[in-house]
Design a protein around this motif. Structure first.
Motif, PDB file in Angstrom:
ATOM      1  N   GLU A   1       0.820  -1.210   0.000  1.00 38.80           N
ATOM      2  CA  GLU A   1       0.000   0.000   0.000  1.00 38.80           C
ATOM      3  C   GLU A   1       0.858   1.266   0.000  1.00 38.80           C
ATOM      4  OE1 GLU A   1      -3.132   0.133  -0.435  1.00 38.80           O
ATOM      5  OE2 GLU A   1      -3.666   2.184   0.121  1.00 38.80           O
TER       6      GLU A   1
ATOM      7  N   ARG B   1       1.674   6.579  -1.519  1.00 37.03           N
ATOM      8  CA  ARG B   1       0.593   5.605  -1.330  1.00 37.03           C
ATOM      9  C   ARG B   1       0.157   5.137  -2.714  1.00 37.03           C
ATOM     10  NH1 ARG B   1      -2.793   4.122   2.581  1.00 37.03           N
ATOM     11  NH2 ARG B   1      -1.943   5.732   3.964  1.00 37.03           N
TER      12      ARG B   1
ATOM     13  N   GLN C   1       4.883  -0.717   3.644  1.00 33.12           N
ATOM     14  CA  GLN C   1       3.832  -0.826   4.656  1.00 33.12           C
ATOM     15  C   GLN C   1       2.551  -1.422   4.082  1.00 33.12           C
ATOM     16  OE1 GLN C   1       3.984   3.408   5.634  1.00 33.12           O
ATOM     17  NE2 GLN C   1       4.963   2.933   7.600  1.00 33.12           N
ATOM     18  N   ASP C   2       1.869  -2.159   4.925  1.00 31.86           N
ATOM     19  CA  ASP C   2       0.604  -2.806   4.556  1.00 31.86           C
ATOM     20  C   ASP C   2       0.829  -3.701   3.342  1.00 31.86           C
ATOM     21  OD1 ASP C   2      -2.810  -1.581   4.001  1.00 31.86           O
ATOM     22  OD2 ASP C   2      -2.023  -3.523   4.661  1.00 31.86           O
TER      23      ASP C   2
ATOM     24  N   TYR D   1       0.723  -7.342   1.387  1.00 28.65           N
ATOM     25  CA  TYR D   1       0.049  -8.637   1.222  1.00 28.65           C
ATOM     26  C   TYR D   1       0.887  -9.500   0.311  1.00 28.65           C
ATOM     27  CZ  TYR D   1      -4.193  -6.973   3.464  1.00 28.65           C
ATOM     28  OH  TYR D   1      -5.107  -6.498   4.376  1.00 28.65           O
TER      29      TYR D   1
ATOM     30  N   ARG E   1      -0.006 -11.244   5.627  1.00 27.03           N
ATOM     31  CA  ARG E   1       0.123  -9.788   5.616  1.00 27.03           C
ATOM     32  C   ARG E   1       1.199  -9.341   6.587  1.00 27.03           C
ATOM     33  NH1 ARG E   1      -1.551  -5.694   8.752  1.00 27.03           N
ATOM     34  NH2 ARG E   1      -1.965  -3.676   7.761  1.00 27.03           N
TER      35      ARG E   1
ATOM     36  N   ASP F   1       2.601  -5.728   8.502  1.00 25.97           N
ATOM     37  CA  ASP F   1       2.332  -4.305   8.755  1.00 25.97           C
ATOM     38  C   ASP F   1       3.369  -3.428   8.066  1.00 25.97           C
ATOM     39  OD1 ASP F   1       1.127  -4.703  12.155  1.00 25.97           O
ATOM     40  OD2 ASP F   1       0.057  -4.619  10.241  1.00 25.97           O
ATOM     41  N   GLU F   2       4.628  -3.720   8.295  1.00 24.40           N
ATOM     42  CA  GLU F   2       5.697  -2.959   7.666  1.00 24.40           C
ATOM     43  C   GLU F   2       7.000  -3.740   7.734  1.00 24.40           C
ATOM     44  OE1 GLU F   2       5.732   0.761   9.782  1.00 24.40           O
ATOM     45  OE2 GLU F   2       7.065  -0.014  11.328  1.00 24.40           O
TER      46      GLU F   2
END
Length: 122
Positions: free
Chosen positions: A32, A52, A98-99, A101, A107, A109-110
């Motif tokens: 993301e 982003r 970050q974020d 998948y 997943r 987080d970072e």
């Protein structure tokens, strides 16, 4: 496992330019946000610039007119073009994804890279 690797740091004189590169890998489906942070010894890590998806950018006020962050469409790579460098830009620059998948469905987080040193000095 996801990995983030930076490259492109080095030494440059004031007014010079450098380009940092970062790549996130590890069977990634999507990321993301990707960003650049920097840290000077004894100080907190600070945001330099982030993207982003591929277009929504954010910059620290101190670099807004001199640095340009870019992320090619549908790629998990990130670049930071740094122009008119100043001694106060000297720091270790870190890339973060970050974020995240992965194709397998898990997943993160970072994930942070190891950092690359930028030194601006005459």
């Amino acid at each position: 496992q996801v990995q983030v690797v930076e490259s492109g740091g080095g030494s440059v004189q004031p007014g010079g330019s450098l380009r940092l590169s970062c790549e996130a890998s590890g069977s990634i489906f999507s990321v993301e946000v990707m960003g650049w942070y920097r840290q000077v010894a004894g100080k907190e890590r600070e945001l330099v610039a982030s993207v982003r998806r591929w277009e929504e950018t954010q910059y620290a006020d101190s670099v807004k007119e001199r640095f340009k962050v870019s992320r090619p469409y549908a790629k998990n790579t990130l670049y930071l073009q740094m122009n008119d460098l100043k001694p106060e830009d000297t720091a270790v620059y870190y890339c973060v994804a970050q974020d995240i998948y992965r194709i397998a469905g898990d997943r993160y987080d970072e994930v942070w890279g190891q950092g690359t040193l930028v030194t601006v000095s005459s």
